[in-house]
Design a protein around this motif. Structure first.
Motif, PDB file in Angstrom:
ATOM      1  N   VAL A  95       1.000  -1.107   0.003  1.00  0.00           N
ATOM      2  CA  VAL A  95       0.121   0.120  -0.064  1.00  0.00           C
ATOM      3  C   VAL A  95       0.982   1.061   0.042  1.00  0.00           C
ATOM      4  CG1 VAL A  95      -1.861   1.373   1.223  1.00  0.00           C
ATOM      5  CG2 VAL A  95      -1.876  -1.070   1.180  1.00  0.00           C
ATOM      6  N   PHE A  96       0.795   2.279  -1.084  1.00  0.00           N
ATOM      7  CA  PHE A  96       1.468   3.230  -0.974  1.00  0.00           C
ATOM      8  C   PHE A  96       0.413   4.372  -0.858  1.00  0.00           C
ATOM      9  CE2 PHE A  96       3.370   6.730  -3.586  1.00  0.00           C
ATOM     10  CZ  PHE A  96       4.330   7.105  -3.303  1.00  0.00           C
ATOM     11  N   VAL A  97       0.676   5.397   0.044  1.00  0.00           N
ATOM     12  CA  VAL A  97       0.009   6.559   0.300  1.00  0.00           C
ATOM     13  C   VAL A  97       0.645   7.760   0.278  1.00  0.00           C
ATOM     14  CG1 VAL A  97      -1.688   7.529   2.043  1.00  0.00           C
ATOM     15  CG2 VAL A  97      -1.355   5.196   2.078  1.00  0.00           C
ATOM     16  N   ARG A  98       0.345   8.515  -0.477  1.00  0.00           N
ATOM     17  CA  ARG A  98       0.996  10.152  -0.900  1.00  0.00           C
ATOM     18  C   ARG A  98      -0.041  11.354  -0.682  1.00  0.00           C
ATOM     19  NH1 ARG A  98       4.673  11.419  -4.923  1.00  0.00           N
ATOM     20  NH2 ARG A  98       4.510   9.341  -5.928  1.00  0.00           N
ATOM     21  N   LEU A  99       0.571  12.122  -0.045  1.00  0.00           N
ATOM     22  CA  LEU A  99      -0.085  13.422   0.313  1.00  0.00           C
ATOM     23  C   LEU A  99       0.996  14.460  -0.131  1.00  0.00           C
ATOM     24  CD1 LEU A  99      -2.816  15.058   1.273  1.00  0.00           C
ATOM     25  CD2 LEU A  99      -1.522  15.142   3.523  1.00  0.00           C
ATOM     26  N   GLY A 100       0.728  15.185  -1.299  1.00  0.00           N
ATOM     27  CA  GLY A 100       1.981  16.017  -1.686  1.00  0.00           C
ATOM     28  C   GLY A 100       3.172  15.331  -1.919  1.00  0.00           C
ATOM     29  N   ARG A 101       4.313  15.931  -0.971  1.00  0.00           N
ATOM     30  CA  ARG A 101       5.576  15.177  -1.077  1.00  0.00           C
ATOM     31  C   ARG A 101       5.905  14.185   0.022  1.00  0.00           C
ATOM     32  NH1 ARG A 101       9.873  20.180  -2.148  1.00  0.00           N
ATOM     33  NH2 ARG A 101       9.237  20.567  -4.013  1.00  0.00           N
ATOM     34  N   GLN A 102       4.704  13.974   0.692  1.00  0.00           N
ATOM     35  CA  GLN A 102       4.596  13.138   1.848  1.00  0.00           C
ATOM     36  C   GLN A 102       4.252  11.501   1.499  1.00  0.00           C
ATOM     37  OE1 GLN A 102       3.075  15.019   5.568  1.00  0.00           O
ATOM     38  NE2 GLN A 102       2.184  16.198   4.032  1.00  0.00           N
ATOM     39  N   LYS A 103       5.037  10.542   1.726  1.00  0.00           N
ATOM     40  CA  LYS A 103       4.990   9.361   1.281  1.00  0.00           C
ATOM     41  C   LYS A 103       4.856   8.314   2.566  1.00  0.00           C
ATOM     42  CE  LYS A 103       7.174  10.379  -2.956  1.00  0.00           C
ATOM     43  NZ  LYS A 103       8.506  10.448  -3.914  1.00  0.00           N
ATOM     44  N   TRP A 104       4.031   7.273   2.277  1.00  0.00           N
ATOM     45  CA  TRP A 104       4.152   6.064   2.999  1.00  0.00           C
ATOM     46  C   TRP A 104       3.937   4.798   2.344  1.00  0.00           C
ATOM     47  CZ3 TRP A 104      -0.734   4.576   6.809  1.00  0.00           C
ATOM     48  CH2 TRP A 104      -0.208   3.725   7.782  1.00  0.00           C
ATOM     49  N   ARG A 105       4.811   3.865   2.420  1.00  0.00           N
ATOM     50  CA  ARG A 105       4.878   2.719   1.600  1.00  0.00           C
ATOM     51  C   ARG A 105       4.995   1.678   2.948  1.00  0.00           C
ATOM     52  NH1 ARG A 105       6.275   2.131  -3.544  1.00  0.00           N
ATOM     53  NH2 ARG A 105       7.196   4.078  -3.506  1.00  0.00           N
ATOM     54  N   LEU A 106       3.936   0.745   2.508  1.00  0.00           N
ATOM     55  CA  LEU A 106       3.966  -0.355   3.586  1.00  0.00           C
ATOM     56  C   LEU A 106       3.679  -1.643   2.880  1.00  0.00           C
ATOM     57  CD1 LEU A 106       0.832  -0.148   5.938  1.00  0.00           C
ATOM     58  CD2 LEU A 106       1.114   1.444   4.169  1.00  0.00           C
ATOM     59  N   ARG A 107       4.084  -2.946   3.481  1.00  0.00           N
ATOM     60  CA  ARG A 107       3.613  -4.053   3.046  1.00  0.00           C
ATOM     61  C   ARG A 107       2.810  -4.970   4.092  1.00  0.00           C
ATOM     62  NH1 ARG A 107       8.514  -6.202  -1.076  1.00  0.00           N
ATOM     63  NH2 ARG A 107       8.434  -4.199  -2.411  1.00  0.00           N
ATOM     64  N   GLY A 108       2.153  -5.918   3.530  1.00  0.00           N
ATOM     65  CA  GLY A 108       1.301  -6.773   4.424  1.00  0.00           C
ATOM     66  C   GLY A 108       1.113  -8.018   3.795  1.00  0.00           C
ATOM     67  N   LYS A 109       0.828  -9.035   4.545  1.00  0.00           N
ATOM     68  CA  LYS A 109       0.638 -10.348   4.314  1.00  0.00           C
ATOM     69  C   LYS A 109      -0.617 -11.016   5.031  1.00  0.00           C
ATOM     70  CE  LYS A 109       2.812 -14.819   4.244  1.00  0.00           C
ATOM     71  NZ  LYS A 109       3.840 -15.645   4.509  1.00  0.00           N
ATOM     72  N   ILE A 110      -1.364 -11.751   4.111  1.00  0.00           N
ATOM     73  CA  ILE A 110      -2.472 -12.233   4.711  1.00  0.00           C
ATOM     74  C   ILE A 110      -2.196 -13.656   5.273  1.00  0.00           C
ATOM     75  CG2 ILE A 110      -5.055 -13.237   4.222  1.00  0.00           C
ATOM     76  CD1 ILE A 110      -4.342 -10.190   3.496  1.00  0.00           C
ATOM     77  N   GLU A 111      -2.347 -13.923   6.421  1.00  0.00           N
ATOM     78  CA  GLU A 111      -1.939 -14.916   7.312  1.00  0.00           C
ATOM     79  C   GLU A 111      -3.225 -16.249   7.223  1.00  0.00           C
ATOM     80  OE1 GLU A 111       0.964 -15.079   8.466  1.00  0.00           O
ATOM     81  OE2 GLU A 111       1.430 -12.950   8.763  1.00  0.00           O
TER      82      GLU A 111
END
Length: 288
Positions: free
Chosen positions: A199-215
């Motif tokens: 999942v990649f979330v962007r707000l202007g120049r601010q970024k948040w990239r995170l990964r997840g797994k279904i158990e």
């Protein structure tokens, strides 16, 4: 409380009279839209009005909630005083003083936001007036006087535009913070044990990239759970979800999300349709 921390760091009054001299009292790094390379001389009055109204509504809701808390504590304070429970009485007195200080900060914060928006509206009206006059002079016969008037009007339009952009930057300082928490994906039959997503979330120049797994038990694990974003007047949240399959990535969907509804004292539960049919959704929680 995120908003309380924010208010404490932005409680000094702006004292000078002119717009740009008032802006100069704050460090340049405080203005998201005034950073080098990011400044766009294109003010957006309708968007600013939308954010201002949402911000003022949220601040007033905070104020009402803490005023109700103050009334409740004051009532208990009087009862305790009659019962002479001194330790509890002084503890309540301390709480009341704390809430009163917070209310004063909120009231100042609201007045500063209103002051900035009022100045913004004045500059907007001046710019519209100068633009209309410039168009009228451009249609009139060309004379030395009309050319001089056009030059002066063009300068007025530029100055009003610059002032509006500086005020937008000053208003952004008063928007606080958004604490965004990852609550997971919802996909019913689309989500299977072992699936991995980014999942990649962007707000202007601010970024948040995170990964997840279904158990195997259908629970989800994510490498990050929370991110702080600084609100921006003009930018929307952009959310991109991709599925990871070995070395390949498959785009699930890209959506944008308006942040004006996030200015609320209560945590906002957000459910975003990632696919067009809504077969995969993203759940977030936003705390302002």
């Amino acid at each position: 409380c995120p908003l309380l921390n924010f208010l404490s760091s932005h409680s000094k009054a702006l004292s000078r009279s002119s717009v740009r001299s008032r802006m100069a009292l704050k460090p340049p790094k405080a203005y998201n839209s005034l950073q080098k390379g990011a400044l766009v001389w294109d003010p957006k009055p309708l968007q600013v009005k939308k954010i201002f109204e949402a911000l003022k509504k949220g601040l007033n809701e905070y104020l009402e909630a803490h005023q109700a808390e103050l009334d409740y504590l004051s009532g208990r304070h009087k009862d305790t005083k009659r019962n002479s429970r001194l330790a509890f009485y002084y503890d309540l007195d301390k709480q009341i003083r704390s809430v009163e200080r917070y209310i004063r900060k909120l009231e100042f914060h609201i007045s500063k936001v209103e002051e900035l928006y009022e100045a913004y509206c004045i500059q907007c009206r001046l710019r519209d007036g100068a633009t209309n006059m410039k168009q009228a002079f451009s249609l009139s016969p060309a004379t030395k006087a009309s050319r001089e008037s056009l030059v002066e009007l063009y300068r007025n339009v530029q100055e009003c535009t610059e002032d509006m952009c500086f005020i937008e930057g000053a208003l952004e300082v008063h928007l606080g913070e958004f604490h965004v928490k990852m609550k997971g994906l919802v996909g019913f039959a689309r989500l299977c044990p072992g699936d991995q997503y980014e999942v990649f979330v962007r707000l202007g120049r601010q970024k948040w990239r995170l990964r997840g797994k279904i158990e195997t038990d259908d629970s989800q694990t994510w490498d990050e759970e929370e991110k702080i974003f600084i609100p921006n007047l003009h930018e929307k949240f952009e959310i991109k979800v991709t599925e990871l399959r070995g070395l390949a990535t498959i785009l699930v969907g890209v959506v944008t999300c308006d942040s004006s509804s996030f200015f609320s004292p209560k945590p906002q539960a957000i459910v975003v349709d990632i696919t067009e049919l809504g077969t995969i959704k993203l759940r977030l929680e936003v705390l302002w």
